[in-house]
Design a protein around this motif. Structure first.
Motif, PDB file in Angstrom:
ATOM      1  N   SER A 149       0.831  -1.202   0.000  1.00  0.00           N
ATOM      2  CA  SER A 149       0.000   0.000   0.000  1.00  0.00           C
ATOM      3  C   SER A 149       0.862   1.247   0.000  1.00  0.00           C
ATOM      4  CB  SER A 149      -0.913   0.008   1.236  1.00  0.00           C
ATOM      5  OG  SER A 149      -1.706   1.172   1.274  1.00  0.00           O
ATOM      6  N   SER A 150       0.466   2.212  -0.810  1.00  0.00           N
ATOM      7  CA  SER A 150       1.075   3.546  -0.825  1.00  0.00           C
ATOM      8  C   SER A 150       0.276   4.411  -1.777  1.00  0.00           C
ATOM      9  CB  SER A 150       2.536   3.498  -1.279  1.00  0.00           C
ATOM     10  OG  SER A 150       3.050   4.815  -1.452  1.00  0.00           O
ATOM     11  N   ALA A 151       0.030   5.647  -1.397  1.00  0.00           N
ATOM     12  CA  ALA A 151      -0.676   6.574  -2.284  1.00  0.00           C
ATOM     13  C   ALA A 151       0.251   7.156  -3.331  1.00  0.00           C
ATOM     14  CB  ALA A 151      -1.316   7.697  -1.472  1.00  0.00           C
ATOM     15  N   SER A 152       1.565   6.981  -3.149  1.00  0.00           N
ATOM     16  CA  SER A 152       2.541   7.608  -4.038  1.00  0.00           C
ATOM     17  C   SER A 152       3.115   6.659  -5.074  1.00  0.00           C
ATOM     18  CB  SER A 152       3.699   8.201  -3.213  1.00  0.00           C
ATOM     19  OG  SER A 152       3.236   9.176  -2.318  1.00  0.00           O
ATOM     20  N   VAL A 153       3.406   5.430  -4.668  1.00  0.00           N
ATOM     21  CA  VAL A 153       4.117   4.518  -5.568  1.00  0.00           C
ATOM     22  C   VAL A 153       3.402   3.182  -5.664  1.00  0.00           C
ATOM     23  CG1 VAL A 153       6.409   5.548  -5.358  1.00  0.00           C
ATOM     24  CG2 VAL A 153       5.634   3.935  -3.611  1.00  0.00           C
ATOM     25  N   LEU A 154       3.373   2.652  -6.887  1.00  0.00           N
ATOM     26  CA  LEU A 154       2.705   1.380  -7.125  1.00  0.00           C
ATOM     27  C   LEU A 154       3.684   0.217  -7.118  1.00  0.00           C
ATOM     28  CD1 LEU A 154      -0.186   0.362  -7.768  1.00  0.00           C
ATOM     29  CD2 LEU A 154       0.456   0.410 -10.178  1.00  0.00           C
ATOM     30  N   GLY A 155       4.919   0.466  -7.539  1.00  0.00           N
ATOM     31  CA  GLY A 155       5.880  -0.624  -7.620  1.00  0.00           C
ATOM     32  C   GLY A 155       5.495  -1.606  -8.720  1.00  0.00           C
ATOM     33  N   GLY A 156       5.885  -2.861  -8.545  1.00  0.00           N
ATOM     34  CA  GLY A 156       5.528  -3.881  -9.525  1.00  0.00           C
ATOM     35  C   GLY A 156       6.088  -3.586 -10.896  1.00  0.00           C
ATOM     36  N   ASN A 157       5.213  -3.555 -11.898  1.00  0.00           N
ATOM     37  CA  ASN A 157       5.648  -3.332 -13.271  1.00  0.00           C
ATOM     38  C   ASN A 157       5.993  -1.881 -13.573  1.00  0.00           C
ATOM     39  OD1 ASN A 157       5.353  -6.044 -13.930  1.00  0.00           O
ATOM     40  ND2 ASN A 157       3.219  -5.806 -14.544  1.00  0.00           N
ATOM     41  N   ILE A 158       5.660  -0.980 -12.660  1.00  0.00           N
ATOM     42  CA  ILE A 158       6.034   0.427 -12.851  1.00  0.00           C
ATOM     43  C   ILE A 158       7.485   0.602 -12.390  1.00  0.00           C
ATOM     44  CG2 ILE A 158       5.616   2.816 -12.139  1.00  0.00           C
ATOM     45  CD1 ILE A 158       3.493   1.833 -14.009  1.00  0.00           C
TER      46      ILE A 158
END
Length: 548
Positions: A237-246
């Motif tokens: 969870s984060s409102a700023s970063v998605l991680g994963g494929n991004i």
């Protein structure tokens, strides 16, 4: 007279329907909600010895231990991990290593331009990878929305797979504030991008000056971003970063985007004007961007606290209603008038206190609800709703069996409670439930009195909404039988003087009788849901309805 009669008839009908699900005995029993207990909970949680309940610190652990002790004494069952009352949450602060970051823009004519942090780009550190290398084509996707339900389809008929999207930030003014704020979260834009196969997002805010852009970029380097992550380091969870494929996300300055668009034989000003008119402006670009950056991690262990009361119906007991509240606050910070402990009495010791008293009522009522109840106290709300986001991603009961979340955040117990504003209830069948519950305790129901604040998507219920679970957050209404009280002005002045400041202490303005009424109406909302054979449902076609 006719309108008055109609109002009274509607109230009578609501009350009669509610009383078919809530017995007189239950109403008598919840009249025993104890303001002294609510006050005692606030007194403990907001005491200086807890040092502001910052996650990862001793004071927060004291709050966790206190909540666990209360649940045990109530006889509620553990609903955390491994037969305990707690769920471990790993909180990660990620920072960019500015010295090793390098970014190259290759224009259509083959010319290479080095982009610098602060002047050209503002890059989020990656929450999962300590080192990132990327090289991808750019594609312009207008405002970057993929929300066909409100006719915003910037990804329509354009291929972004394996590419980095460039977005010109714009949110239509005619949308409700909660929708606008949801669309503006960086993680929301990244979710749209990754859904369409993109690997990166660069957002340009046309209204931002270079001074503002540099300040934001430098702040990003200094302070980094926070996320909750799994034991294996995957972003939860984060409102700023998605991680994963991004693999890369951040901002691009107006001058840099202007130069890029000129090289693509486009003018940014005219593109903006078209976007302002609602025109489709997405297009493939010939430019590419490559880069390398590194991130450092600082992980802190914290905990959600979860207890449960099993329902009485053999079938419905497999479904759960959640009462949530955030247990954390800001810890020790900048001294104000010599005080550096941010006690968080109103925010959110009072919400936790009411939630604990609601739990105690469920543990003691003679007629147990048909559905089961979860009593969830979450960590790291003040860090970006991270504890509730972690629970929503990894619930300790099957997610499909969670039917609703009722969140209790900063009740603002500054005056007698005469009306309530159920934030977000209008998006689902929960609105009717709130009206029924309020009628039983003689409370009025009014719309959000501060709609411009977008509060429905700014507290822990938001993470349940994103998970497709109907949710609400009961706030004070401002209607009073005595208009001279002017609660709206009183709350405004209180917030300006005390919100997120050391002066938010137990000595600051509590009306404890309001806590009793607040706990009663929240209890009745969940009890009505628990007794109704039908699950709460989203309003058909509502923006926040998650298609399953």
């Amino acid at each position: 007279m006719k309108n008055t009669f109609l109002l009274l008839f509607c109230l009578f009908a609501l009350s009669a329907n509610a009383q078919s699900l809530v017995s007189e005995q239950i109403l008598k029993e919840i009249d025993k909600i104890d303001t002294n207990r609510i006050k005692a909970h606030v007194a403990y949680l907001a005491d200086n010895k807890l040092k502001g309940r910052l996650p990862g610190k001793e004071g927060y652990q004291m709050a966790v231990d206190y909540a666990v002790k209360q649940y045990k004494e109530m006889g509620l069952k553990p609903a955390g991990e491994n037969g305990t009352y707690t769920q471990k949450v790993l909180l990660r602060k990620t920072k960019l290593v500015k010295e090793t970051a390098k970014f190259i823009l290759t224009l259509p004519d083959g010319k290479k331009q080095e982009l610098t942090l602060g002047n050209d780009l503002s890059i989020y550190p990656h929450p999962e990878r300590k080192s990132v290398d990327f090289n991808a084509p750019l594609v312009f996707v207008g405002a970057g929305f993929d929300a066909p339900q409100i006719n915003l389809q910037d990804y329509k008929n354009i291929d972004v797979k394996g590419k980095i999207v460039v977005i010109l930030r714009r949110v239509p003014e005619n949308l409700p504030t909660n929708v606008k704020l949801h669309l503006q979260y960086p993680a929301t834009l990244q979710e749209f991008a990754v859904k369409n196969g993109a690997i990166g997002v660069l957002v340009c805010n046309y209204a931002t000056s270079m001074v503002q852009f540099k300040a934001a970029a430098n702040n990003m380097v200094s302070n980094g971003v926070s996320a909750s992550v799994t034991a294996k380091g995957k972003r939860a969870s984060s409102a700023s970063v998605l991680g994963g494929n991004i693999v890369v996300a951040g901002g691009i300055s107006v001058p840099t985007l202007q130069g890029l668009m000129r090289a693509e034989n486009n003018m940014l000003d005219s593109t903006w004007q078209q976007l302002e008119k609602g025109k489709y402006v997405s297009k493939a670009l010939k430019s590419t961007i490559s880069g390398h950056y590194e991130s450092t991690f600082e992980d802190v262990v914290s905990y959600n606290v979860v207890a449960k009361l099993e329902g009485s119906d053999p079938k419905l007991r497999k479904e759960y209603i959640i009462h949530s509240a955030h247990l954390d606050h800001l810890g020790i910070g900048k001294p104000i008038n010599g005080d550096s402990i941010y006690n968080g009495a109103h925010d959110n010791a009072s919400g936790v206190a009411c939630a604990l008293e609601i739990a105690r009522m469920y543990a003691t009522v003679t007629k147990k609800p048909k559905r089961s109840l979860l009593f969830l106290l979450v960590t790291a709300e003040e860090m970006g709703l991270l504890g509730s986001g972690y629970f929503a991603a990894f619930p300790t009961v099957p997610k499909q069996q969670i039917v609703a979340d009722i969140n209790t955040d900063m009740p603002t117990l500054l005056a007698p409670l005469e009306s309530v504003a159920p934030l977000g209830a209008e998006h689902s069948s929960l609105q009717k439930v709130v009206e029924q519950a309020a009628s039983l305790v003689k409370l009025e129901v009014e719309p959000d009195p501060d709609p411009s604040e977008g509060r429905f998507v700014r507290s822990d219920q938001y993470n349940f909404v994103k998970a497709g679970i109907p949710a609400l957050h009961i706030k004070y209404g401002y209607r009073f039988s005595n208009p001279s009280l002017n609660l709206a002005e009183k709350v405004k002045k209180w917030r300006e003087a005390n919100y997120h400041k050391p002066s938010d202490e137990i000595t600051n303005g509590f009306v404890w009788s309001a806590g009793k009424k607040y706990a009663q109406v929240n209890f009745l909302i969940s009890y009505l849901i628990a007794q109704n054979p039908a699950r709460p449902t989203w309003n058909k076609g509502d923006f926040f309805e998650v298609k399953k």
